[in-house]
Design a protein around this motif. Structure first.
Motif, PDB file in Angstrom:
ATOM      1  N   ARG A  31       1.615   5.459   7.458  1.00  0.00           N
ATOM      2  CA  ARG A  31       0.921   5.460   6.598  1.00  0.00           C
ATOM      3  C   ARG A  31       1.050   6.478   7.054  1.00  0.00           C
ATOM      4  O   ARG A  31       0.648   6.924   7.614  1.00  0.00           O
ATOM      5  CB  ARG A  31       0.613   4.257   7.191  1.00  0.00           C
ATOM      6  CG  ARG A  31       1.153   2.863   7.027  1.00  0.00           C
ATOM      7  CD  ARG A  31      -0.808   2.447   7.905  1.00  0.00           C
ATOM      8  NE  ARG A  31      -0.488   0.314   6.722  1.00  0.00           N
ATOM      9  CZ  ARG A  31      -1.468  -0.742   7.161  1.00  0.00           C
ATOM     10  NH1 ARG A  31      -1.906  -0.126   8.108  1.00  0.00           N
ATOM     11  NH2 ARG A  31      -0.843  -1.835   7.412  1.00  0.00           N
ATOM     12  N   GLN A  57      -4.493   1.220  13.118  1.00  0.00           N
ATOM     13  CA  GLN A  57      -4.106   0.784  11.626  1.00  0.00           C
ATOM     14  C   GLN A  57      -3.743   1.836  10.819  1.00  0.00           C
ATOM     15  O   GLN A  57      -2.727   2.373  10.005  1.00  0.00           O
ATOM     16  CB  GLN A  57      -5.204  -0.688  11.445  1.00  0.00           C
ATOM     17  CG  GLN A  57      -4.763  -1.824  12.112  1.00  0.00           C
ATOM     18  CD  GLN A  57      -5.350  -2.488  10.482  1.00  0.00           C
ATOM     19  OE1 GLN A  57      -6.588  -2.075  10.071  1.00  0.00           O
ATOM     20  NE2 GLN A  57      -5.533  -4.301  10.678  1.00  0.00           N
ATOM     21  N   ARG A 282      -9.836  -3.646   1.294  1.00  0.00           N
ATOM     22  CA  ARG A 282      -8.918  -3.901   0.490  1.00  0.00           C
ATOM     23  C   ARG A 282      -8.850  -3.265  -0.203  1.00  0.00           C
ATOM     24  O   ARG A 282      -7.466  -3.626  -0.965  1.00  0.00           O
ATOM     25  CB  ARG A 282     -10.268  -5.019  -0.718  1.00  0.00           C
ATOM     26  CG  ARG A 282     -10.637  -5.709  -0.622  1.00  0.00           C
ATOM     27  CD  ARG A 282     -11.186  -6.505  -1.867  1.00  0.00           C
ATOM     28  NE  ARG A 282     -12.477  -5.883  -1.947  1.00  0.00           N
ATOM     29  CZ  ARG A 282     -13.954  -6.728  -1.509  1.00  0.00           C
ATOM     30  NH1 ARG A 282     -13.965  -6.861  -0.399  1.00  0.00           N
ATOM     31  NH2 ARG A 282     -14.817  -6.181  -2.454  1.00  0.00           N
ATOM     32  N   ALA A 285      -5.602  -2.323   1.830  1.00  0.00           N
ATOM     33  CA  ALA A 285      -4.281  -3.057   1.411  1.00  0.00           C
ATOM     34  C   ALA A 285      -3.414  -3.707   0.258  1.00  0.00           C
ATOM     35  O   ALA A 285      -2.741  -3.151   0.778  1.00  0.00           O
ATOM     36  CB  ALA A 285      -4.808  -4.519   1.605  1.00  0.00           C
ATOM     37  N   ARG A 286      -4.458  -2.169  -0.714  1.00  0.00           N
ATOM     38  CA  ARG A 286      -3.323  -2.234  -1.923  1.00  0.00           C
ATOM     39  C   ARG A 286      -2.975  -0.736  -1.725  1.00  0.00           C
ATOM     40  O   ARG A 286      -1.522  -1.310  -2.049  1.00  0.00           O
ATOM     41  CB  ARG A 286      -4.728  -1.711  -2.964  1.00  0.00           C
ATOM     42  CG  ARG A 286      -5.037  -3.027  -3.704  1.00  0.00           C
ATOM     43  CD  ARG A 286      -6.397  -2.628  -4.400  1.00  0.00           C
ATOM     44  NE  ARG A 286      -5.223  -1.398  -5.197  1.00  0.00           N
ATOM     45  CZ  ARG A 286      -5.920  -1.408  -6.452  1.00  0.00           C
ATOM     46  NH1 ARG A 286      -7.280  -0.581  -6.878  1.00  0.00           N
ATOM     47  NH2 ARG A 286      -5.436   0.049  -7.852  1.00  0.00           N
ATOM     48  N   ALA A 288      -1.461  -0.246   1.313  1.00  0.00           N
ATOM     49  CA  ALA A 288      -0.295  -0.433   1.929  1.00  0.00           C
ATOM     50  C   ALA A 288       0.525  -1.255   1.279  1.00  0.00           C
ATOM     51  O   ALA A 288       1.854  -0.860   1.684  1.00  0.00           O
ATOM     52  CB  ALA A 288      -0.933  -1.470   3.047  1.00  0.00           C
ATOM     53  N   SER A 289       0.354  -1.765   0.780  1.00  0.00           N
ATOM     54  CA  SER A 289       1.402  -2.730  -0.089  1.00  0.00           C
ATOM     55  C   SER A 289       2.490  -1.865  -1.655  1.00  0.00           C
ATOM     56  O   SER A 289       3.227  -2.075  -1.650  1.00  0.00           O
ATOM     57  CB  SER A 289       0.662  -3.959  -0.940  1.00  0.00           C
ATOM     58  OG  SER A 289      -0.213  -3.076  -1.450  1.00  0.00           O
ATOM     59  N   ALA A 290       1.562  -0.705  -1.406  1.00  0.00           N
ATOM     60  CA  ALA A 290       2.058   0.351  -1.790  1.00  0.00           C
ATOM     61  C   ALA A 290       3.656   1.337  -1.769  1.00  0.00           C
ATOM     62  O   ALA A 290       4.128   1.709  -2.095  1.00  0.00           O
ATOM     63  CB  ALA A 290       1.692   1.306  -3.410  1.00  0.00           C
ATOM     64  N   GLN A 291       3.400   1.226  -0.335  1.00  0.00           N
ATOM     65  CA  GLN A 291       4.118   1.737   0.232  1.00  0.00           C
ATOM     66  C   GLN A 291       5.283   1.316   0.805  1.00  0.00           C
ATOM     67  O   GLN A 291       5.839   0.398   0.687  1.00  0.00           O
ATOM     68  CB  GLN A 291       3.505   1.825   2.104  1.00  0.00           C
ATOM     69  CG  GLN A 291       2.029   2.824   2.223  1.00  0.00           C
ATOM     70  CD  GLN A 291       2.429   4.012   1.486  1.00  0.00           C
ATOM     71  OE1 GLN A 291       3.400   5.107   1.910  1.00  0.00           O
ATOM     72  NE2 GLN A 291       0.922   4.326   0.432  1.00  0.00           N
TER      73      GLN A 291
END
Length: 291
Positions: A31, A57, A282, A285-286, A288-291
């Motif tokens: 990440r 994390q 939040r 989370a955005r 992480a979801s884009a990775q």
């Protein structure tokens, strides 16, 4: 505080030969790391709570600008300006080969983050701007001028905590003495004479004394450069630096940006308040979801 060390010390060199420091909290390598930039008179300790919460994390690097904490002091005090801090961060990115990162900037650190958005846009995975924007309220700037660069010292930590409480009650009206003591241990250090003193070079105030020096370039284009990035703006409800109007304008210019207002706090939120914590979660989370 200080009983448990869960970070390592890192150092890098500025282009004009100053040894600079950061704290690194280990995290996953798959990440982008979080690079945390503190405010004008602050240091890496400001981000202890955030870093300890997220380290499992995310990899977290808490930067100390020149003249603060364990970073070296500048020979030329006129280098204590956002453009130089930005160049120092560029040197870090190059030396540590950091290709993508999330920038979290408080006050001055937010100004540096905006400069990064203008020139290193492709390296940003997300941005948190804490109580700062492209327009700074003159009243807040005047308040900062009243204290920055003025040397004070205390014989004990409790004296330092009470001194902070007296000068900042309007900023954190709900703080108890334990909160002020915690803040004192972030702002101050013990010097070789055993006195408790501010942990920065008093000469960082010198650029403020240059007439007209506060009138910098138009910073709104740096906000426009964040278009398409996960962007969180945190504002203290009582802030005298980031106005409601400026914050609303920032949100209006970046689609999908979020504004979180921290109640009963001035300049600046610590990012440990529940509202700020939830907002950062939040945003991450955005990312992480884009990775």
């Amino acid at each position: 505080m200080g009983d448990r060390r869960n970070y390592s010390d890192g150092f890098w060199w500025s282009r004009d030969g100053i040894r600079l420091h950061y704290r690194e909290y280990a995290g996953p390598a798959d990440r982008p790391p979080l690079l945390c930039f503190p405010g004008l008179t602050r240091n890496a300790r400001d981000y202890e709570g955030l870093a300890e919460r997220l380290a499992a994390q995310w990899r977290v690097l808490c930067i100390e600008f020149r003249g603060r904490g364990e970073s070296g002091y500048a020979k030329d005090p006129m280098s204590y300006v956002p453009l130089t801090y930005f160049q120092d961060v560029e040197a870090l990115l190059e030396e540590r080969e950091i290709g993508k990162f999330v920038a979290i900037g408080t006050s001055l650190g937010g100004l540096v983050t905006m400069l990064l958005a203008a020139t290193e846009r492709d390296k940003l995975a997300g941005v948190v701007l804490n109580d700062v924007g492209p327009e700074i309220n003159p009243a807040g700037l005047a308040r900062i001028r009243t204290y920055v660069g003025k040397a004070v010292w205390y014989p004990t930590w409790m004296h330092a905590a009470r001194g902070l409480a007296e000068g900042n009650a309007d900023v954190y009206p709900n703080y108890e003495i334990e909160d002020w003591l915690r803040m004192a241990k972030r702002l101050y250090r013990v010097n070789s004479s055993g006195r408790i003193v501010l942990d920065y070079d008093m000469k960082i105030a010198e650029p403020f004394r240059v007439p007209g020096n506060e009138a910098g370039p138009d910073m709104w284009p740096t906000i426009d450069a964040m278009q398409g990035l996960p962007l969180l703006i945190v504002r203290g409800e009582r802030s005298d630096i980031l106005s409601e109007e400026t914050a609303a304008k920032m949100i209006g210019r970046v689609k999908g940006a979020e504004l979180v207002t921290v109640p009963q706090v001035g300049h600046a939120p610590t990012l440990e308040e529940p509202e700020a914590v939830a907002g950062i979660e939040r945003l991450l989370a955005r990312v992480a979801s884009a990775q």
